[in-house]
Design a protein around this motif. Structure first.
Motif, PDB file in Angstrom:
ATOM      1  N   ALA A 105       3.530 -13.698  -0.498  1.00  0.00           N
ATOM      2  CA  ALA A 105       3.455 -12.317  -0.024  1.00  0.00           C
ATOM      3  C   ALA A 105       4.738 -11.577  -0.377  1.00  0.00           C
ATOM      4  CB  ALA A 105       3.243 -12.284   1.490  1.00  0.00           C
ATOM      5  N   VAL A 106       4.569 -10.283  -0.616  1.00  0.00           N
ATOM      6  CA  VAL A 106       5.694  -9.363  -0.796  1.00  0.00           C
ATOM      7  C   VAL A 106       5.532  -8.260   0.235  1.00  0.00           C
ATOM      8  CG1 VAL A 106       6.859  -7.747  -2.340  1.00  0.00           C
ATOM      9  CG2 VAL A 106       5.920  -9.881  -3.239  1.00  0.00           C
ATOM     10  N   GLU A 107       6.634  -7.906   0.888  1.00  0.00           N
ATOM     11  CA  GLU A 107       6.574  -6.967   2.002  1.00  0.00           C
ATOM     12  C   GLU A 107       7.615  -5.865   1.821  1.00  0.00           C
ATOM     13  OE1 GLU A 107       7.862  -7.598   6.508  1.00  0.00           O
ATOM     14  OE2 GLU A 107       6.059  -8.753   5.996  1.00  0.00           O
ATOM     15  N   TRP A 115       8.970   7.151  12.878  1.00  0.00           N
ATOM     16  CA  TRP A 115       7.892   6.649  12.049  1.00  0.00           C
ATOM     17  C   TRP A 115       8.243   5.259  11.542  1.00  0.00           C
ATOM     18  CZ3 TRP A 115       8.184   5.470   6.756  1.00  0.00           C
ATOM     19  CH2 TRP A 115       9.350   5.882   6.112  1.00  0.00           C
ATOM     20  N   ASP A 116       7.224   4.526  11.180  1.00  0.00           N
ATOM     21  CA  ASP A 116       7.423   3.150  10.753  1.00  0.00           C
ATOM     22  C   ASP A 116       6.290   2.783   9.812  1.00  0.00           C
ATOM     23  OD1 ASP A 116       8.347   0.543  10.592  1.00  0.00           O
ATOM     24  OD2 ASP A 116       7.335  -0.107  12.411  1.00  0.00           O
ATOM     25  N   ALA A 117       6.591   2.049   8.764  1.00  0.00           N
ATOM     26  CA  ALA A 117       5.569   1.655   7.801  1.00  0.00           C
ATOM     27  C   ALA A 117       5.887   0.280   7.244  1.00  0.00           C
ATOM     28  CB  ALA A 117       5.473   2.676   6.666  1.00  0.00           C
ATOM     29  N   ARG A 118       4.834  -0.452   6.989  1.00  0.00           N
ATOM     30  CA  ARG A 118       4.966  -1.754   6.331  1.00  0.00           C
ATOM     31  C   ARG A 118       3.808  -1.920   5.360  1.00  0.00           C
ATOM     32  NH1 ARG A 118       5.603  -7.001   9.930  1.00  0.00           N
ATOM     33  NH2 ARG A 118       7.756  -6.225   9.862  1.00  0.00           N
ATOM     34  N   LEU A 119       4.139  -2.250   4.130  1.00  0.00           N
ATOM     35  CA  LEU A 119       3.134  -2.601   3.133  1.00  0.00           C
ATOM     36  C   LEU A 119       3.342  -4.068   2.796  1.00  0.00           C
ATOM     37  CD1 LEU A 119       0.862  -1.989   1.139  1.00  0.00           C
ATOM     38  CD2 LEU A 119       2.624  -1.290  -0.515  1.00  0.00           C
ATOM     39  N   ARG A 120       2.354  -4.887   3.108  1.00  0.00           N
ATOM     40  CA  ARG A 120       2.429  -6.322   2.837  1.00  0.00           C
ATOM     41  C   ARG A 120       1.254  -6.695   1.937  1.00  0.00           C
ATOM     42  NH1 ARG A 120       4.615 -11.117   5.306  1.00  0.00           N
ATOM     43  NH2 ARG A 120       3.271 -12.919   4.901  1.00  0.00           N
ATOM     44  N   VAL A 121       1.546  -7.268   0.803  1.00  0.00           N
ATOM     45  CA  VAL A 121       0.529  -7.699  -0.146  1.00  0.00           C
ATOM     46  C   VAL A 121       0.535  -9.220  -0.188  1.00  0.00           C
ATOM     47  CG1 VAL A 121      -0.296  -7.572  -2.520  1.00  0.00           C
ATOM     48  CG2 VAL A 121       0.849  -5.587  -1.488  1.00  0.00           C
ATOM     49  N   ASN A 122      -0.609  -9.810   0.161  1.00  0.00           N
ATOM     50  CA  ASN A 122      -0.739 -11.265   0.232  1.00  0.00           C
ATOM     51  C   ASN A 122      -1.652 -11.766  -0.881  1.00  0.00           C
ATOM     52  OD1 ASN A 122       0.421 -11.534   3.162  1.00  0.00           O
ATOM     53  ND2 ASN A 122      -1.240 -10.040   3.352  1.00  0.00           N
ATOM     54  N   ASN A 131     -12.461 -14.727   3.306  1.00  0.00           N
ATOM     55  CA  ASN A 131     -12.828 -13.308   3.338  1.00  0.00           C
ATOM     56  C   ASN A 131     -13.210 -12.794   1.951  1.00  0.00           C
ATOM     57  OD1 ASN A 131     -10.316 -13.401   2.146  1.00  0.00           O
ATOM     58  ND2 ASN A 131      -9.441 -11.700   3.321  1.00  0.00           N
ATOM     59  N   ASP A 132     -13.461 -13.714   1.028  1.00  0.00           N
ATOM     60  CA  ASP A 132     -13.870 -13.371  -0.340  1.00  0.00           C
ATOM     61  C   ASP A 132     -12.825 -12.530  -1.070  1.00  0.00           C
ATOM     62  OD1 ASP A 132     -16.353 -14.674  -0.123  1.00  0.00           O
ATOM     63  OD2 ASP A 132     -17.249 -12.922   0.839  1.00  0.00           O
ATOM     64  N   GLN A 133     -11.566 -12.687  -0.700  1.00  0.00           N
ATOM     65  CA  GLN A 133     -10.486 -11.936  -1.349  1.00  0.00           C
ATOM     66  C   GLN A 133      -9.348 -12.883  -1.695  1.00  0.00           C
ATOM     67  OE1 GLN A 133      -9.283  -8.861   1.383  1.00  0.00           O
ATOM     68  NE2 GLN A 133     -11.245  -7.807   1.311  1.00  0.00           N
ATOM     69  N   THR A 134      -8.818 -12.739  -2.904  1.00  0.00           N
ATOM     70  CA  THR A 134      -7.614 -13.498  -3.256  1.00  0.00           C
ATOM     71  C   THR A 134      -6.355 -12.693  -2.982  1.00  0.00           C
ATOM     72  OG1 THR A 134      -7.807 -12.738  -5.548  1.00  0.00           O
ATOM     73  CG2 THR A 134      -8.795 -14.874  -5.005  1.00  0.00           C
ATOM     74  N   VAL A 135      -6.515 -11.369  -2.853  1.00  0.00           N
ATOM     75  CA  VAL A 135      -5.386 -10.480  -2.532  1.00  0.00           C
ATOM     76  C   VAL A 135      -5.823  -9.571  -1.393  1.00  0.00           C
ATOM     77  CG1 VAL A 135      -3.820  -8.689  -3.366  1.00  0.00           C
ATOM     78  CG2 VAL A 135      -4.523 -10.543  -4.903  1.00  0.00           C
ATOM     79  N   ASN A 136      -4.954  -9.421  -0.385  1.00  0.00           N
ATOM     80  CA  ASN A 136      -5.258  -8.536   0.729  1.00  0.00           C
ATOM     81  C   ASN A 136      -3.969  -7.893   1.230  1.00  0.00           C
ATOM     82  OD1 ASN A 136      -4.064 -10.126   3.062  1.00  0.00           O
ATOM     83  ND2 ASN A 136      -5.538 -11.649   2.297  1.00  0.00           N
ATOM     84  N   VAL A 137      -4.106  -6.964   2.168  1.00  0.00           N
ATOM     85  CA  VAL A 137      -2.942  -6.255   2.711  1.00  0.00           C
ATOM     86  C   VAL A 137      -2.823  -6.481   4.221  1.00  0.00           C
ATOM     87  CG1 VAL A 137      -2.853  -4.504   0.915  1.00  0.00           C
ATOM     88  CG2 VAL A 137      -4.315  -4.134   2.918  1.00  0.00           C
ATOM     89  N   GLU A 138      -3.253  -7.635   4.698  1.00  0.00           N
ATOM     90  CA  GLU A 138      -3.133  -7.937   6.126  1.00  0.00           C
ATOM     91  C   GLU A 138      -1.670  -7.908   6.557  1.00  0.00           C
ATOM     92  OE1 GLU A 138      -7.007 -10.902   5.998  1.00  0.00           O
ATOM     93  OE2 GLU A 138      -5.064 -11.675   6.660  1.00  0.00           O
ATOM     94  N   SER A 174      -8.242 -15.251  14.339  1.00  0.00           N
ATOM     95  CA  SER A 174      -8.999 -14.702  13.223  1.00  0.00           C
ATOM     96  C   SER A 174      -8.079 -13.823  12.374  1.00  0.00           C
ATOM     97  CB  SER A 174     -10.177 -13.879  13.744  1.00  0.00           C
ATOM     98  OG  SER A 174     -10.955 -13.385  12.671  1.00  0.00           O
ATOM     99  N   ARG A 175      -8.599 -13.341  11.271  1.00  0.00           N
ATOM    100  CA  ARG A 175      -7.837 -12.360  10.493  1.00  0.00           C
ATOM    101  C   ARG A 175      -7.767 -11.054  11.281  1.00  0.00           C
ATOM    102  NH1 ARG A 175      -6.882 -13.655   5.131  1.00  0.00           N
ATOM    103  NH2 ARG A 175      -7.938 -15.530   4.362  1.00  0.00           N
ATOM    104  N   PRO A 176      -6.707 -10.255  11.078  1.00  0.00           N
ATOM    105  CA  PRO A 176      -6.603  -8.984  11.800  1.00  0.00           C
ATOM    106  C   PRO A 176      -7.766  -8.050  11.493  1.00  0.00           C
ATOM    107  CG  PRO A 176      -4.515  -9.547  10.726  1.00  0.00           C
ATOM    108  CD  PRO A 176      -5.538 -10.507  10.205  1.00  0.00           C
TER     109      PRO A 176
END
Length: 463
Positions: A105-107, A115-122, A131-138, A174-176
């Protein structure tokens, strides 16, 4: 001793070490903060630390541990890699966000006071929760603060309740869930003399849509949690969740109102029923009463209602103890949970006649990690050896999916089984912002036999 201020992000996502440290300080009488509703507000953590009454070396070490964790979480750009030798077939513990055997993951983190923001790519492979995904943003979100309220959009884990190893109504096994959240930034008491007796209080409101929910596609979940501390050593919580709407179901304002006030909870009504779960929890800290660093806690929730109270009940209870030895802070706990229906495995818990995929997402429970119709006793703890090393672990004894109907939606534990397990984690700080976690587990299952495995995870800044 004084406590230096540290800036925390607007949101503090589920973190086992941080929760342990905050609870340790609560039980020592150093701070007063609620840790039963996650994510926490960074403003509330700052407020608690600013008013901390530190008197021992061990207490100062725990304060420093929290500050180091918050500082590491605030890094602008960081990465994480994780790998495990085999699938871990035991009920997941709090804040375990690894949902695949291999993950990177990269965050990116950014924010200011309002304000607050987080972009996380897994990137994931060999999914544990498919979840049928190899990449997600959980773990990603965008939040703004307005009049002491954080308003949040994203896919972040939620946890409601005082339990160490699970919540009966809203856990993070579970997943978020994608959705919107609102909660207070600081948990100050009411100014009004008529309401000030409530003490510090918090709410968290959530509305989201379940992903890949096969029984009723696009089904929604809507929830509200309230907590209050009328006494410094006593906290009460009340929580309510409804599954509502979705493809082929009414999604009008009137049907939502009927669901929220319970008017659709009538036997035989198949036109507009929602799946409803509600309950209460509490925690009593004995420090100020008996000068011992012990807390007692409990939770009960029910499917449906009778007499305006939850019925068809599930239960959880536990106790924890926080102390130190040779200036090494440690915490111990013991916990019991029962997700059967009033003590009987009847296939009712986390199931529903309309929402036939149950209170699950991707087959993993949105409530307690073992799913419905289970029983579990666990004991564990954590010890901070020094600023660079922490060890935590647990033993558990679980009877899982005690009915065929209770097992049909539960992909985590799809068969009746008994599992005994030992789960240990060593966290070593290469630097204050580079934690390395080595986890090992040993389990014995009636279905799977003896199993063992290890995992390794590391986080590090990129800037």
């Amino acid at each position: 001793m004084c406590v230096a201020p540290v800036w925390a992000q607007g949101l503090v996502l589920n973190d086992e070490s941080l929760r342990t440290d905050l609870n340790w300080l609560n039980q020592q009488g150093v701070i007063q903060i609620s840790t039963s509703t996650w994510p926490l507000s960074g403003d509330e953590v700052q407020r608690a630390l600013a008013s901390a009454k530190v008197s021992t070396v061990a207490q100062q070490k725990v304060i420093q541990s929290i500050q180091s964790q918050l500082t590491a979480n605030n890094k602008l750009l960081k990465a994480e890699v994780f790998a495990e030798s085999d699938r871990k077939n035991i009920p997941q513990n709090f804040a375990d966000h690894q949902k695949a055997q291999f993950q990177a993951a990269v965050e990116l983190n950014a924010g200011s006071q309002n304000w607050d923001a987080r972009l996380r790519v897994n990137a994931e492979t060999n999914h544990q929760i498919d979840n049928d995904q190899t990449v997600n943003v959980e773990g990603s979100y965008l939040a703004g603060k307005l009049w002491n309220q954080w308003l949040i959009a994203g896919q972040i884990p939620t946890y409601w309740g005082p339990g160490h190893d699970g919540s009966l109504i809203r856990g993070d096994a579970s997943r978020p869930v994608y959705g919107f959240t609102a909660q207070r930034a600081t948990q100050s008491a009411f100014d009004s003399k008529w309401l000030s007796w409530v003490g510090p209080w918090q709410y968290q409101a959530f509305a989201g849509q379940l992903d890949d929910y096969k029984a009723v596609p696009d089904a929604k979940i809507i929830g509200l949690r309230l907590t209050a501390q009328p006494l410094p050593n006593l906290e009460f919580g009340a929580s309510r969740i409804i599954q509502w709407g979705g493809e082929g179901r009414s999604q009008s304002a009137s049907s939502l109102w009927d669901a929220w006030i319970g008017n659709d909870n009538v036997y035989g009504n198949t036109e507009n029923p929602s799946n409803q779960i509600a309950g209460f929890d509490g925690r009593l800290n004995l420090h100020s009463l008996m000068h011992v660093p012990i807390s007692l806690y409990g939770q009960y929730v029910g499917e449906d209602e009778a007499g305006l109270l939850p019925s068809k009940k599930m239960y959880l209870a536990g106790a924890d103890y926080s102390s130190s030895m040779k200036d090494m802070p440690y915490q111990l706990y013991v916990e019991w949970a029962d997700t059967r229906t009033n003590g009987d495995a009847r296939g009712i818990s986390y199931n529903h006649s309309i929402y036939k995929s149950g209170y699950y997402q991707h087959g993993f429970p949105l409530g307690h990690a073992m799913g419905g119709d289970g029983q579990m006793v666990s004991a564990g703890g954590s010890v901070t050896i020094n600023s660079a090393n922490r060890v935590n672990g647990r033993v558990l004894f679980a009877k899982l999916t005690g009915s065929e109907r209770g097992a049909k939606n539960n992909l985590a534990f799809p068969e009746k089984d008994e599992v005994n397990a030992l789960d240990l984690t060593w966290t070593h700080q290469l630097r204050t912002d580079i934690p390395v976690k080595l986890n090992g587990w040993l389990s014995d299952s009636d279905r799977r036999g003896t199993d063992a495995g290890v995992s390794l995870g590391i986080e590090f800044p990129l800037n």
